[in-house]
Every structure is written in structure tokens, then in C-alpha cells.
Scaffold this motif. Structure first.
Motif, PDB file in Angstrom:
ATOM      1  N   ARG A  43      -4.180   0.671  -1.888  1.00 18.80           N
ATOM      2  CA  ARG A  43      -4.634   0.645  -0.518  1.00 18.80           C
ATOM      3  C   ARG A  43      -5.565  -0.800  -0.737  1.00 18.80           C
ATOM      4  O   ARG A  43      -6.576  -0.835  -1.747  1.00 18.80           O
ATOM      5  CB  ARG A  43      -5.556   1.742   0.201  1.00 18.80           C
ATOM      6  CG  ARG A  43      -6.047   1.406   1.129  1.00 18.80           C
ATOM      7  CD  ARG A  43      -6.890   2.788   1.576  1.00 18.80           C
ATOM      8  NE  ARG A  43      -7.524   2.484   2.783  1.00 18.80           N
ATOM      9  CZ  ARG A  43      -8.501   3.441   3.442  1.00 18.80           C
ATOM     10  NH1 ARG A  43      -8.666   4.298   2.798  1.00 18.80           N
ATOM     11  NH2 ARG A  43      -9.210   2.830   4.383  1.00 18.80           N
ATOM     12  N   GLU A  62       0.814  -1.042  -0.112  1.00 20.59           N
ATOM     13  CA  GLU A  62       0.164   0.047   0.060  1.00 20.59           C
ATOM     14  C   GLU A  62       0.899   1.144  -0.168  1.00 20.59           C
ATOM     15  O   GLU A  62       2.043   1.254   0.532  1.00 20.59           O
ATOM     16  CB  GLU A  62      -0.692   0.145   1.369  1.00 20.59           C
ATOM     17  CG  GLU A  62      -1.927  -1.266   1.240  1.00 20.59           C
ATOM     18  CD  GLU A  62      -2.905  -0.999   2.762  1.00 20.59           C
ATOM     19  OE1 GLU A  62      -2.424  -0.078   3.541  1.00 20.59           O
ATOM     20  OE2 GLU A  62      -3.838  -1.729   2.443  1.00 20.59           O
ATOM     21  N   TRP A 118      -8.752  -4.507  -3.637  1.00 23.66           N
ATOM     22  CA  TRP A 118      -7.643  -3.591  -3.898  1.00 23.66           C
ATOM     23  C   TRP A 118      -8.055  -2.428  -4.710  1.00 23.66           C
ATOM     24  O   TRP A 118      -8.554  -2.348  -5.642  1.00 23.66           O
ATOM     25  CB  TRP A 118      -6.425  -4.458  -4.689  1.00 23.66           C
ATOM     26  CG  TRP A 118      -5.105  -3.594  -4.696  1.00 23.66           C
ATOM     27  CD1 TRP A 118      -4.754  -2.881  -5.544  1.00 23.66           C
ATOM     28  CD2 TRP A 118      -4.105  -3.339  -3.540  1.00 23.66           C
ATOM     29  NE1 TRP A 118      -3.514  -2.331  -5.454  1.00 23.66           N
ATOM     30  CE2 TRP A 118      -2.987  -2.830  -4.093  1.00 23.66           C
ATOM     31  CE3 TRP A 118      -4.218  -3.920  -2.219  1.00 23.66           C
ATOM     32  CZ2 TRP A 118      -2.249  -2.533  -3.181  1.00 23.66           C
ATOM     33  CZ3 TRP A 118      -2.925  -3.635  -1.605  1.00 23.66           C
ATOM     34  CH2 TRP A 118      -2.193  -2.987  -2.044  1.00 23.66           C
ATOM     35  N   ARG A 155      -6.806  10.736  -0.867  1.00 25.80           N
ATOM     36  CA  ARG A 155      -7.069  10.078   0.329  1.00 25.80           C
ATOM     37  C   ARG A 155      -8.624  10.177   0.882  1.00 25.80           C
ATOM     38  O   ARG A 155      -9.205   9.324   1.214  1.00 25.80           O
ATOM     39  CB  ARG A 155      -6.162  10.708   1.492  1.00 25.80           C
ATOM     40  CG  ARG A 155      -4.856  10.356   1.585  1.00 25.80           C
ATOM     41  CD  ARG A 155      -4.124  10.939   2.761  1.00 25.80           C
ATOM     42  NE  ARG A 155      -2.793  10.640   2.635  1.00 25.80           N
ATOM     43  CZ  ARG A 155      -1.974  11.829   2.156  1.00 25.80           C
ATOM     44  NH1 ARG A 155      -2.488  12.907   1.935  1.00 25.80           N
ATOM     45  NH2 ARG A 155      -0.761  11.566   1.951  1.00 25.80           N
TER      46      ARG A 155
END
Length: 100
Positions: free
Chosen positions: A71, A58, A77, A90
Motif C-alpha cells: 500500500r 497495491e 510504500w 489491514r
């Protein structure tokens, strides 16, 4: 297809971005690409079944203006890519949720 039809949602939208499409990808069942745009920049979320042989690390990296975040999300995934700040990727990764 749609993200909802594939069992995915964003718990909270990322400010300024709207969904522009969702497609099943590749020959692996459950793999899809969900795209977003704010009218200038775009973000692609690539979601596929987790494979411990292939998905080993990651993290986040930048190559020029393109930022990539990888991630694990339970049994999936995520690879998020876009010409956006890291905090934008994010926000997408933290908001992504499996509904089924």
C-alpha cells in the motif's frame, strides 16, 4: 533505531501485538523494518520511500500461511507481511502514521 526516531507511529495498537524491533534496511535512506509479535505470530512492516517505477500495484496476496499487503502511504510504500489473517495486516496498515 526506533519507529518513533524514524518518524513513524501506530495511531492505535493492534490487539495482542507488541513491537519487537525496528531496523534501518538496505541502502535506500528512509527504508526500515518494524516488527511485531503476539507471542506466536509475527508481522513485519517494511517501509520505504515511494518509487512509481517499482511500486505499481497495491493489494493483498497469500502464499501458504503468509499474507502480504502492499500500500502507498503518502510519499512511502508499505509492505506488511505475516502469518496472520488479512484483517490483522489491514489493522496495521490503517493504523500506521507518519509523524514527521
Amino acid at each position: 533505531t526506533t519507529a518513533a526516531a524514524e518518524g513513524w507511529t501506530l495511531r492505535s495498537p493492534v490487539a495482542g501485538f507488541r513491537s519487537t524491533g525496528c531496523w534501518r534496511r538496505g541502502s535506500t535512506p528512509g527504508s526500515l523494518q518494524w516488527t511485531f509479535s503476539d507471542g506466536l505470530a509475527s508481522v513485519s512492516l517494511f517501509i520505504e520511500p515511494y518509487d512509481r517505477q517499482r511500486h505499481t500495484q497495491e493489494g493483498m496476496m497469500a502464499a501458504g500461511a503468509t499474507v502480504t499487503l502492499t500500500r502507498r502511504l503518502q510519499d512511502h510504500w508499505l509492505t506488511a507481511m505475516g502469518e496472520v489473517p488479512p484483517q490483522t495486516l489491514r489493522a496495521f496498515a490503517q493504523g500506521l502514521e507518519r509523524k514527521r
